[in-house]
Design an enzyme around this catalytic site. Structure first.
Site, short mmCIF file in Angstrom:
data_model
loop_
_atom_site.label_atom_id
_atom_site.label_comp_id
_atom_site.label_asym_id
_atom_site.label_seq_id
_atom_site.Cartn_x
_atom_site.Cartn_y
_atom_site.Cartn_z
CG ASP A 267 0.22 0.00 2.44
OD1 ASP A 267 0.64 0.35 2.26
OD2 ASP A 267 -0.88 0.33 3.54
CB SER A 268 0.14 4.72 -0.75
OG SER A 268 -1.54 5.20 -0.51
N GLY A 269 1.00 4.03 2.01
CA GLY A 269 0.76 4.72 3.54
C GLY A 269 -0.24 5.38 3.95
N GLY A 270 -0.35 5.85 2.70
CA GLY A 270 -1.06 6.51 2.91
C GLY A 270 -2.58 6.68 3.89
CG PHE A 271 -6.01 3.50 5.83
CD1 PHE A 271 -6.90 3.41 5.28
CD2 PHE A 271 -5.64 2.49 7.15
CE1 PHE A 271 -8.17 3.19 6.35
CE2 PHE A 271 -6.42 2.08 7.58
CZ PHE A 271 -7.80 2.80 7.26
CG ASP B 73 -5.27 6.53 -1.56
OD1 ASP B 73 -4.55 6.14 -0.47
OD2 ASP B 73 -6.03 6.09 -1.08
CD GLN C 150 -9.89 6.75 -1.00
OE1 GLN C 150 -11.29 6.80 -0.36
NE2 GLN C 150 -9.17 6.24 -0.95
N GLY D 177 -11.70 3.48 0.47
CA GLY D 177 -12.82 4.37 1.38
C GLY D 177 -14.17 3.68 1.35
CG ASP E 266 -5.83 -5.40 1.98
OD1 ASP E 266 -6.88 -4.62 1.19
OD2 ASP E 266 -5.59 -5.23 3.31
CB CYS F 35 -11.15 -26.55 8.67
SG CYS F 35 -9.53 -25.60 7.92
CB CYS G 242 -6.16 -25.99 8.21
SG CYS G 242 -6.43 -25.50 9.40
CB CYS H 19 -8.80 -28.08 10.84
SG CYS H 19 -9.97 -26.68 11.07
CG HIS I 233 -8.82 -22.63 11.75
ND1 HIS I 233 -9.69 -23.75 10.60
CD2 HIS I 233 -10.52 -21.62 11.23
CE1 HIS I 233 -10.78 -23.30 10.28
NE2 HIS I 233 -10.45 -22.60 10.84
#
Lengths: 372, 372
Positions: free
Chosen positions: A93-97, A147, A190, A217, A267, A305, A307, A310, A336
């Site tokens: 990510d850009s670091g903006g958030f 952003d 946005q 957003g 994500d 599951c 995994c 499990c 899990h």
């Protein structure tokens, strides 16, 4: 080679799509859920384990890595892939958030954002150019434009100004980035909950011709219906031949609702974060493992599951691990939850292939206990 | 079948021995270092990982498992092996060391020890019979007799009374235990730093004919020379055809000094505990990974190590993980420290085979930075 997208199939019963994203570190089948490795590690997991769960791409975080250990160090280590021992695709990510989330600790200007580190209060400046410089040093396959993610709720006037600045910043990111063969760059739509602003944002970014587009957003506290409504409106404005990424979404219902509206990537830190607190997702709904009723429950977390957790451990054992604060508890629950969402996306892709996604969604919701 | 010991070779240049312990869950090559899984998990690790490091037996803790999750629960789960997913041999201590460490929270009587839980202050009673009952429920391959480990320093009179009680308790443990095919039971030699008391203790236990003997009450704060002196004196009193276990020893020098004095088994929480604080053992001595000098050090923790951490990660990366409190840091450091000690014991066994243990010890000490 950069980032290329093949649209393989469009769903008959919804706007869902099957696709393939080509990156310098391998291909990604979409729709996909991407585990988050904020600080160059998916919390509690090794890269081999993450790959073993079926993850095809992971996220990492520009803001956090810029502060610690520093992007120059990561560059000296041979880039983020080598530093953290993950040879698959990485999205940063850009670091903006993160800097906008700092509240009083940051000041927004046209040039960029002045902020103080949440760790030691030291002063820093992040701009579109600086964000790309950092992401270039990290060497991620997919970078994000710098952003502002406007909070919810925000006034029309605020969101409009913020979105317009985000659009100008996207252009500066694109102009600053050079090696498009090595790294792709996505623009971020946005516009908050205002459709006309979403349209202006999306069209301006499409005009700049990015290899992919994120929708930012959303999932920031608004009602689910509002998110769905904005998605319904926005995805058709984006080109069909480019991947679409919905940021910050990681519950089964949000993933379903996003995919049927044409989203290809998502994500969220949620599955790993709640895992470390002992909450797991199962085919029959959420389960809080510390609950006393699991004390003598020798069943697996989820009997459907496949995994490692499990297949080898009981709820009683995992509850014991959480009760005495053992690291293995966090590991098993994380294993899990990640497998649960990755498997869900595998099932979703299969259902799209077989044109029965809406049917699968209904079945899943009923079993999980969601009301549609 | 129970516990059987084959003495395979006696060293030419020291009292070191090569052996094989047969247990209901497999054989153990000696001399051996046993990783500790206090609460039914070797901290930060999966059983498969521990096995992958070459561990042949692990320890677990009667006191801790009695309190949480409770030995009856472990029994209902099918025993400790099944509960924690470890199919190799397990040794359980008696809980004695832990209840005696409670200080003001415990009262010693001939019948046993009254104590309050360190977790919630609840009242409990542990006796030789109760300890065996708990260890029977856990189902460990090797159980330990309920003993008092007298603190250092203690008066002759105190150690004498304590040792005599420990001897009576050993007899009660032996009488209470029934299924010797399923579980073995070791007696524990006490007697502090007083040779005549060590002799009385050892001879009384040998008389009872246990399938193995531990030496307790060493490495409790006394000078290293004193420990060596007591070992020199005590091991010859023990029968050659039974395994000898030195409790609570886990630094390379203590392991060497124990082995050359005829010790076959040792355990310690140290390698895993210091790992979680970021201290690792390397062929060139200890290394504190948070130290600033490793910030840009892209070498492995130990370039002579074959562990997963050393093969895939740099000191700079592991330092970063510790600096931002990531679980993977504890995992990698634990992996390395356990592998370091297990590999050391593999080398020690090989050196005994080749009759060059004292030579190997000198080489190791010089490189590690120990003075003999």
């Amino acid at each position: 080679m950069g980032i290329k997208f093949d649209l393989l199939k469009e769903s008959q019963d919804s706007k869902a799509r099957l696709g393939l994203i080509h990156t310098p570190h391998g291909d990604i089948e979409t729709p996909i859920f991407m585990p988050v490795g904020t600080r160059a590690t998916v919390k509690a997991m090794t890269p081999e384990e993450v790959k073993g769960l079926g993850a095809q791409i992971i996220l990492s975080n520009t803001y956090h890595l810029y502060l610690k250990p520093g992007h120059e160090l990561v560059k000296d280590a041979g880039g983020l892939h080598k530093f953290m021992n993950w040879d698959g695709p990485i999205l940063t990510d850009s670091g903006g958030f993160q800097v906008f989330s700092l509240g009083d600790l940051r000041k927004i200007k046209e040039e960029g954002v002045e902020f103080r580190s949440h760790i030691d209060g030291s002063k820093h400046f992040l701009s579109p150019e600086k964000s790309i410089e950092i992401q270039n040093a990290l060497g991620s396959d997919i970078m994000m434009a710098f952003d502002e993610c406007a909070p919810y709720p925000s006034s029309y006037e605020y969101v409009k100004q913020s979105m317009e600045r985000t659009t100008r910043w996207a252009k500066r990111c694109k102009d600053y980035h050079k090696d498009w063969d090595r790294q792709g760059l996505f623009g971020i739509v946005q516009g908050g909950m205002y459709k006309d602003l979403r349209e202006i944002s999306a069209k301006a970014l499409v005009e700049m011709d990015f290899p992919g587009y994120a929708i930012g957003g959303l999932s920031v506290g608004e009602p689910k219906e509002m998110m769905c409504d904005i998605l319904d409106f926005t995805t058709p404005i984006l080109p069909k031949n480019k991947p679409r990424y919905l940021m910050g979404v990681g519950t089964p219902d949000y993933l379903f609702e996003a995919v049927i509206r044409g989203i290809d990537m998502a994500d969220c830190v949620l599955p790993t974060r709640i895992a470390r607190n002992g909450t797991v997702m199962t085919s029959k709904g959420k389960l809080v493992i510390r609950n006393g009723k699991y004390a003598k429950d020798f069943n697996p977390l989820d009997d459907e599951c496949d995994c490692y957790a499990c297949k080898n451990y009981s709820r009683a054992y995992i509850r014991h691990l959480f009760n005495v604060d053992e690291i293995l508890g966090a590991r098993l629950a994380t294993t899990h939850n990640l497998r649960f969402l990755i498997k869900l996306m595998e099932n979703i892709r299969q259902a799209i292939k077989e044109d029965r996604l809406m049917e699968y969604r209904s079945e899943f919701y009923e079993k999980f206990g969601y009301t549609e």
